[in-house]
Design a protein around this motif. Structure first.
Motif, mmCIF file in Angstrom:
data_model
loop_
_atom_site.group_PDB
_atom_site.id
_atom_site.type_symbol
_atom_site.label_atom_id
_atom_site.label_comp_id
_atom_site.label_asym_id
_atom_site.label_seq_id
_atom_site.Cartn_x
_atom_site.Cartn_y
_atom_site.Cartn_z
ATOM 1 N N ASP A 102 -10.956 31.069 19.503
ATOM 2 C CA ASP A 102 -9.568 31.494 19.309
ATOM 3 C C ASP A 102 -8.583 30.373 19.623
ATOM 4 O OD1 ASP A 102 -10.505 33.943 18.570
ATOM 5 O OD2 ASP A 102 -9.620 35.069 20.223
ATOM 6 N N LYS A 105 -8.657 27.733 16.891
ATOM 7 C CA LYS A 105 -7.887 28.148 15.713
ATOM 8 C C LYS A 105 -6.405 27.812 15.887
ATOM 9 C CE LYS A 105 -10.733 32.221 14.746
ATOM 10 N NZ LYS A 105 -10.700 33.683 14.695
ATOM 11 N N SER A 108 -5.720 24.236 15.441
ATOM 12 C CA SER A 108 -5.842 23.773 14.051
ATOM 13 C C SER A 108 -4.571 23.958 13.250
ATOM 14 C CB SER A 108 -7.002 24.497 13.354
ATOM 15 O OG SER A 108 -6.644 25.832 13.015
ATOM 16 N N LYS A 129 -2.487 25.469 8.391
ATOM 17 C CA LYS A 129 -3.672 24.688 8.769
ATOM 18 C C LYS A 129 -3.376 23.198 8.643
ATOM 19 C CE LYS A 129 -7.489 25.991 9.367
ATOM 20 N NZ LYS A 129 -8.666 26.149 8.515
ATOM 21 N N SER A 150 -6.496 35.328 16.590
ATOM 22 C CA SER A 150 -6.617 34.666 17.884
ATOM 23 C C SER A 150 -5.986 35.589 18.922
ATOM 24 C CB SER A 150 -5.916 33.303 17.883
ATOM 25 O OG SER A 150 -6.039 32.671 19.140
ATOM 26 N N MET A 168 -5.904 30.433 9.830
ATOM 27 C CA MET A 168 -6.832 30.164 10.924
ATOM 28 C C MET A 168 -8.291 30.474 10.576
ATOM 29 S SD MET A 168 -4.840 31.023 14.493
ATOM 30 C CE MET A 168 -4.603 32.781 14.233
ATOM 31 N N ALA A 170 -11.909 29.838 9.520
ATOM 32 C CA ALA A 170 -12.689 28.608 9.664
ATOM 33 C C ALA A 170 -13.025 27.992 8.313
ATOM 34 C CB ALA A 170 -13.975 28.895 10.428
#
Length: 385
Positions: A102, A105, A108, A129, A150, A168, A170
């Motif tokens: 979390d 994320k 990122s 992102k 998150s 967020m 992946a």
């Protein structure tokens, strides 16, 4: 059931007994520096050996961020984000449980601009992102590797809040059961029940749809039939790999549907008393599912038909529903997870505060098929106080 629905997933997923070795094929060309997000428990368990070896063989510089606390609040998450920004890394590898993933994320999407984690509590879609992320879960699990969520604590509200932003999700995910081998049983059990809740809640959500049903039912089958062995037998690699896959599928179901009353009422337990998220869900699993059962028994029966493989399909809908509820109770008992807030010294005088906090989690309460009113939340909490 929703008539318009969508599905968001990580772009690349690698799974199986030797999936970790795929790291070498994942790393994009031209990387300057890799940030490894993890925690001290992962370091002490030597679970970074293979990832570090791959990075070193590739001649890549990396920095380890291992000060991520369990279930961080937004201040703690921001501190890690600030450290990451100062490191000037251009790839994130998150190796850990839900808290590690979390925070990764958030990092990122917060490397550029003036936004902070606190800003996302009110407007989660502000950030975009900036850095690609590889998620490698070490529990099965939170499903965080599959979701755009998150979860952070908000101390001033004594509550946890979910920051949800599709940015967020992946870029890469690796599911390898070897990372679960030495996981302590209490952690394996709590995270396993969390995944079980994800599956059954998404399947019985007001936002359920063909996408979420597909992943939630497959997740339920895998978790329901493997959770006990995976959590109690360190050598049960096949069961652990199935749990990782089930946890991932349940995470995908969250992105298409959403959790319900269990998660809504569990957030105050983590926010105020710092009870582990999976344990909070386990405590509330039976009271909330019994409350919901009158309106979701048909779905329980469908879950039974999917996950019970002993040929007893002749049972009535009521019997199948009761069987699922009984098995939930057995799973929690076998895994020795607390089922009362007395274990955590939560006083009965806090009941009204719990009700007030739980009723704030409207994002999830609206997903519950049976409306949970204040008096219902009060009755549910009373059962576990």
């Amino acid at each position: 059931m929703l008539t318009d629905y969508s599905l968001k997933m990580p772009k690349n997923i690698y799974a199986g007994s030797h999936a970790l070795e795929q790291i070498a094929t994942i790393l994009p060309a031209g990387l300057k520096k890799v940030a490894i997000f993890t925690d001290k428990g992962i370091l002490q368990a030597n679970l970074l050996t293979i990832p570090q070896a791959v990075l070193e063989e590739a001649g890549l510089t990396y920095e380890i961020f291992a000060d991520i606390p369990a279930e961080p609040d937004y201040h703690q998450a921001q501190a890690i984000v600030d450290q990451f920004k100062a490191a000037d890394a251009d790839f994130i590898m998150a190796i850990g449980g839900g808290s590690v993933m979390d925070v990764a994320k958030l990092a990122s999407i917060l490397t550029a601009g003036d936004y902070q984690v606190k800003d996302l509590l009110d407007n989660p879609l502000l950030a975009k992102k900036q850095v690609p992320v590889l998620m490698i879960p070490t529990t099965a699990g939170t499903g965080s590797e599959a979701t755009p969520n998150s979860i952070v604590g908000v101390p001033e509200q004594e509550l946890k809040i979910g920051i949800v932003n599709p940015e967020m999700i992946a870029d890469y995910v690796i599911l390898d059961g070897r990372l679960l081998k030495n996981l302590p049983q209490p952690i394996a059990a709590a995270t396993g029940v969390d995944a079980l809740c994800h599956a059954i809640e998404c399947f019985t959500s007001t936002k359920r749809n063909p996408f979420s049903n597909t992943f939630a039912l497959e997740a339920f089958d895998l978790i329901f039939n493997n959770i006990t062995e995976a959590c109690t037998n360190p050598e049960a690699l096949a069961a652990k790999n199935k749990m990782l896959l089930g946890s991932f599928y349940a995470g995908v179901a969250i992105t298409a549907s959403g959790t319900t009353g269990i998660h809504a009422l569990s957030y105050p337990l983590g926010g105020k008393y710092h009870i582990a998220h999976g344990v909070s869900n386990a405590i509330l699993l039976m009271p909330v599912m019994r409350f919901n059962e009158p309106v979701i028994k048909d779905y329980f029966a469908q879950a039974y038909d999917r996950a019970v493989h002993d040929g007893r399909q002749h049972l009535s809908v009521d019997e199948k529903s009761q069987y699922i509820l009984t098995q939930f109770e057995h799973i929690v008992t076998k895994l020795d997870i607390p089922t009362s807030l007395k274990t955590f010294n939560v006083p009965e005088t806090d009941l009204e505060d719990l009700v007030a906090a739980g009723m704030q989690v409207k994002r999830l309460l609206v997903n519950n098929m049976r409306e949970i009113k204040s008096e219902d939340a009060r009755a549910i909490y009373k059962q576990v106080l």
